[in-house]
Design a protein around this motif. Structure first.
Motif, PDB file in Angstrom:
ATOM      1  N   LEU A  27       0.805  -1.208   0.008  1.00 33.13           N
ATOM      2  CA  LEU A  27      -0.010  -0.150   0.113  1.00 33.13           C
ATOM      3  C   LEU A  27       0.915   1.213   0.059  1.00 33.13           C
ATOM      4  O   LEU A  27       0.504   2.273  -0.536  1.00 33.13           O
ATOM      5  CB  LEU A  27      -1.086  -0.048   1.270  1.00 33.13           C
ATOM      6  CG  LEU A  27      -2.088  -0.965   1.286  1.00 33.13           C
ATOM      7  CD1 LEU A  27      -2.700  -0.984   2.528  1.00 33.13           C
ATOM      8  CD2 LEU A  27      -2.890  -0.585   0.076  1.00 33.13           C
ATOM      9  N   GLN A  28       2.018   1.238   0.875  1.00 32.50           N
ATOM     10  CA  GLN A  28       2.862   2.243   0.682  1.00 32.50           C
ATOM     11  C   GLN A  28       3.669   2.374  -0.605  1.00 32.50           C
ATOM     12  O   GLN A  28       3.835   3.596  -0.868  1.00 32.50           O
ATOM     13  CB  GLN A  28       3.675   2.254   1.872  1.00 32.50           C
ATOM     14  CG  GLN A  28       3.436   2.303   3.337  1.00 32.50           C
ATOM     15  CD  GLN A  28       4.190   2.198   4.258  1.00 32.50           C
ATOM     16  OE1 GLN A  28       5.312   1.680   4.022  1.00 32.50           O
ATOM     17  NE2 GLN A  28       3.985   2.231   5.495  1.00 32.50           N
ATOM     18  N   VAL A  29       4.029   1.383  -1.041  1.00 30.40           N
ATOM     19  CA  VAL A  29       4.640   1.426  -2.619  1.00 30.40           C
ATOM     20  C   VAL A  29       3.420   2.084  -3.549  1.00 30.40           C
ATOM     21  O   VAL A  29       4.045   2.964  -4.217  1.00 30.40           O
ATOM     22  CB  VAL A  29       4.858   0.113  -2.815  1.00 30.40           C
ATOM     23  CG1 VAL A  29       5.464   0.071  -4.505  1.00 30.40           C
ATOM     24  CG2 VAL A  29       6.109  -0.245  -2.077  1.00 30.40           C
ATOM     25  N   GLY A  30       2.340   1.489  -3.495  1.00 33.64           N
ATOM     26  CA  GLY A  30       1.278   2.173  -4.417  1.00 33.64           C
ATOM     27  C   GLY A  30       1.207   3.597  -4.191  1.00 33.64           C
ATOM     28  O   GLY A  30       0.496   4.290  -5.323  1.00 33.64           O
ATOM     29  N   ALA A  31       1.228   4.086  -2.896  1.00 36.27           N
ATOM     30  CA  ALA A  31       0.695   5.484  -2.708  1.00 36.27           C
ATOM     31  C   ALA A  31       2.041   6.423  -2.848  1.00 36.27           C
ATOM     32  O   ALA A  31       1.863   7.602  -2.632  1.00 36.27           O
ATOM     33  CB  ALA A  31       0.295   5.456  -1.376  1.00 36.27           C
ATOM     34  N   ASN A  37      10.955   1.578  -8.561  1.00 41.08           N
ATOM     35  CA  ASN A  37      10.827   1.647 -10.017  1.00 41.08           C
ATOM     36  C   ASN A  37       9.757   0.573 -10.240  1.00 41.08           C
ATOM     37  O   ASN A  37       9.194  -0.146  -9.742  1.00 41.08           O
ATOM     38  CB  ASN A  37      12.167   1.564 -10.704  1.00 41.08           C
ATOM     39  CG  ASN A  37      12.719   0.026 -10.509  1.00 41.08           C
ATOM     40  OD1 ASN A  37      12.023  -0.930  -9.958  1.00 41.08           O
ATOM     41  ND2 ASN A  37      13.933  -0.171 -10.743  1.00 41.08           N
ATOM     42  N   ASP A  38       9.420   0.718 -11.670  1.00 45.54           N
ATOM     43  CA  ASP A  38       8.303  -0.109 -12.306  1.00 45.54           C
ATOM     44  C   ASP A  38       8.744  -1.674 -12.038  1.00 45.54           C
ATOM     45  O   ASP A  38       7.723  -2.388 -11.753  1.00 45.54           O
ATOM     46  CB  ASP A  38       8.075   0.145 -13.604  1.00 45.54           C
ATOM     47  CG  ASP A  38       7.321   1.351 -13.990  1.00 45.54           C
ATOM     48  OD1 ASP A  38       6.811   1.942 -13.017  1.00 45.54           O
ATOM     49  OD2 ASP A  38       7.406   2.088 -15.117  1.00 45.54           O
ATOM     50  N   LEU A  39       9.912  -2.138 -12.352  1.00 41.32           N
ATOM     51  CA  LEU A  39      10.223  -3.364 -12.078  1.00 41.32           C
ATOM     52  C   LEU A  39      10.155  -4.056 -10.639  1.00 41.32           C
ATOM     53  O   LEU A  39       9.482  -4.744 -10.481  1.00 41.32           O
ATOM     54  CB  LEU A  39      11.802  -3.702 -12.396  1.00 41.32           C
ATOM     55  CG  LEU A  39      12.242  -5.115 -11.947  1.00 41.32           C
ATOM     56  CD1 LEU A  39      11.675  -6.169 -12.902  1.00 41.32           C
ATOM     57  CD2 LEU A  39      13.903  -5.202 -12.196  1.00 41.32           C
ATOM     58  N   GLN A  40      10.493  -2.971  -9.674  1.00 38.99           N
ATOM     59  CA  GLN A  40      10.329  -3.319  -8.147  1.00 38.99           C
ATOM     60  C   GLN A  40       8.807  -3.515  -7.721  1.00 38.99           C
ATOM     61  O   GLN A  40       8.334  -4.296  -7.264  1.00 38.99           O
ATOM     62  CB  GLN A  40      11.145  -2.413  -7.269  1.00 38.99           C
ATOM     63  CG  GLN A  40      12.597  -2.340  -7.421  1.00 38.99           C
ATOM     64  CD  GLN A  40      13.012  -1.308  -6.739  1.00 38.99           C
ATOM     65  OE1 GLN A  40      12.846   0.041  -6.729  1.00 38.99           O
ATOM     66  NE2 GLN A  40      14.073  -1.442  -5.658  1.00 38.99           N
ATOM     67  N   LYS A  41       8.184  -2.423  -8.235  1.00 39.59           N
ATOM     68  CA  LYS A  41       6.915  -2.616  -8.059  1.00 39.59           C
ATOM     69  C   LYS A  41       5.994  -3.864  -8.617  1.00 39.59           C
ATOM     70  O   LYS A  41       5.310  -4.611  -7.721  1.00 39.59           O
ATOM     71  CB  LYS A  41       5.833  -1.404  -8.747  1.00 39.59           C
ATOM     72  CG  LYS A  41       6.118  -0.069  -8.135  1.00 39.59           C
ATOM     73  CD  LYS A  41       5.404   0.997  -8.813  1.00 39.59           C
ATOM     74  CE  LYS A  41       5.944   2.284  -8.154  1.00 39.59           C
ATOM     75  NZ  LYS A  41       5.112   3.507  -8.956  1.00 39.59           N
ATOM     76  N   LYS A  42       6.358  -4.553  -9.913  1.00 39.90           N
ATOM     77  CA  LYS A  42       5.835  -5.744 -10.261  1.00 39.90           C
ATOM     78  C   LYS A  42       6.294  -6.808  -9.580  1.00 39.90           C
ATOM     79  O   LYS A  42       5.534  -7.632  -9.236  1.00 39.90           O
ATOM     80  CB  LYS A  42       6.128  -5.678 -11.721  1.00 39.90           C
ATOM     81  CG  LYS A  42       5.448  -4.605 -12.666  1.00 39.90           C
ATOM     82  CD  LYS A  42       5.996  -4.828 -14.240  1.00 39.90           C
ATOM     83  CE  LYS A  42       5.436  -3.751 -15.136  1.00 39.90           C
ATOM     84  NZ  LYS A  42       6.108  -3.761 -16.300  1.00 39.90           N
ATOM     85  N   ALA A  46       3.892  -9.384  -7.132  1.00 34.51           N
ATOM     86  CA  ALA A  46       4.139 -10.877  -7.683  1.00 34.51           C
ATOM     87  C   ALA A  46       4.450 -11.623  -6.322  1.00 34.51           C
ATOM     88  O   ALA A  46       4.022 -12.541  -6.227  1.00 34.51           O
ATOM     89  CB  ALA A  46       5.073 -11.080  -8.659  1.00 34.51           C
ATOM     90  N   GLY A  47       5.564 -11.186  -5.690  1.00 33.42           N
ATOM     91  CA  GLY A  47       5.968 -11.954  -4.213  1.00 33.42           C
ATOM     92  C   GLY A  47       4.951 -12.092  -3.469  1.00 33.42           C
ATOM     93  O   GLY A  47       4.640 -12.804  -2.838  1.00 33.42           O
ATOM     94  N   HIS A  48       4.160 -10.668  -3.320  1.00 28.64           N
ATOM     95  CA  HIS A  48       3.259 -10.737  -2.208  1.00 28.64           C
ATOM     96  C   HIS A  48       1.923 -11.750  -2.532  1.00 28.64           C
ATOM     97  O   HIS A  48       1.594 -12.601  -1.736  1.00 28.64           O
ATOM     98  CB  HIS A  48       2.524  -9.415  -2.041  1.00 28.64           C
ATOM     99  CG  HIS A  48       1.571  -9.553  -1.051  1.00 28.64           C
ATOM    100  ND1 HIS A  48       1.738  -9.349   0.357  1.00 28.64           N
ATOM    101  CD2 HIS A  48       0.083  -9.119  -1.232  1.00 28.64           C
ATOM    102  CE1 HIS A  48       0.670  -9.275   1.039  1.00 28.64           C
ATOM    103  NE2 HIS A  48      -0.296  -9.134   0.201  1.00 28.64           N
ATOM    104  N   GLY A  98      17.747  -2.674  -3.905  1.00 29.78           N
ATOM    105  CA  GLY A  98      18.865  -1.765  -4.293  1.00 29.78           C
ATOM    106  C   GLY A  98      18.057  -0.642  -4.831  1.00 29.78           C
ATOM    107  O   GLY A  98      16.867  -0.078  -4.502  1.00 29.78           O
ATOM    108  N   ARG A  99      19.121   0.353  -5.192  1.00 28.79           N
ATOM    109  CA  ARG A  99      18.549   1.666  -5.274  1.00 28.79           C
ATOM    110  C   ARG A  99      17.620   1.831  -6.620  1.00 28.79           C
ATOM    111  O   ARG A  99      16.552   2.206  -6.337  1.00 28.79           O
ATOM    112  CB  ARG A  99      19.491   2.894  -5.716  1.00 28.79           C
ATOM    113  CG  ARG A  99      20.334   3.022  -4.414  1.00 28.79           C
ATOM    114  CD  ARG A  99      21.324   4.249  -4.390  1.00 28.79           C
ATOM    115  NE  ARG A  99      20.808   5.397  -3.498  1.00 28.79           N
ATOM    116  CZ  ARG A  99      20.662   6.280  -3.326  1.00 28.79           C
ATOM    117  NH1 ARG A  99      21.085   6.936  -4.198  1.00 28.79           N
ATOM    118  NH2 ARG A  99      20.138   7.150  -2.196  1.00 28.79           N
ATOM    119  N   ASP A 100      17.689   1.209  -7.568  1.00 27.70           N
ATOM    120  CA  ASP A 100      17.087   1.278  -8.906  1.00 27.70           C
ATOM    121  C   ASP A 100      17.547   0.233  -9.915  1.00 27.70           C
ATOM    122  O   ASP A 100      17.885   0.730 -10.972  1.00 27.70           O
ATOM    123  CB  ASP A 100      16.928   2.876  -9.419  1.00 27.70           C
ATOM    124  CG  ASP A 100      16.133   3.071 -10.625  1.00 27.70           C
ATOM    125  OD1 ASP A 100      15.004   2.416 -10.647  1.00 27.70           O
ATOM    126  OD2 ASP A 100      16.305   3.831 -11.475  1.00 27.70           O
TER     127      ASP A 100
END
Length: 136
Positions: A27-31, A37-42, A46-48, A98-100
């Motif tokens: 929820l914090q990532v989405g907000a 970055n987009d890869l991390q969000k995806k 997926a992990g969750h 990592g950072r990005d």
């Protein structure tokens, strides 16, 4: 239900608290409160999702194996489904730390080990259950 399964199920159900807490992170990532970055969000999503689904699947498989009184060999290998509930999400989360990151890192191997564990666990559980069914 065997005492071993009761203990396993109790311990695994406690992990759902961690999965739920992971949902608050998403929820914090989405907000936009956590820089990703987009890869991390995806990968975090997926992990969750995989964690929740595989924990439930693992518990169901363990219950079926216990109720059918499947031979210990097949039951032991069938536990791979629960192992995959750790390995696959870990691969998704840890490979993009990592950072990005532009692409997944070396810890992506955890995802593939988890997939192997899932396949071995499901095939073993299926063989064990079918063997019990045929011999009954």
């Amino acid at each position: 239900m065997s005492s071993a399964l009761a203990i396993t199920a109790g311990a695994v159900l406690l992990t759902v608290i961690g999965i739920a807490y992971g949902g608050t992170f998403l929820l914090q990532v989405g907000a936009g409160k956590v820089g990703t970055n987009d890869l991390q969000k995806k990968f975090f999503r997926a992990g969750h999702a995989h964690a929740g689904v595989l924990v439930i699947l693992g518990l169901v498989v363990e219950l079926y194996l216990d109720l059918a009184r499947v031979a210990p060999l097949w039951r032991g290998l069938g536990a791979g489904v629960l192992y995959s509930a750790i390995l696959i999400p870990a691969g998704f989360f840890l490979s993009v730390l990592g950072r990005d990151p532009a692409r997944p890192g070396r810890l992506m191997i955890l995802l593939w080990l988890g997939v192997a564990s899932l396949v071995i666990g499901l095939v073993s559980a299926a063989i064990g259950l079918i063997t019990v069914g045929v011999s009954a």
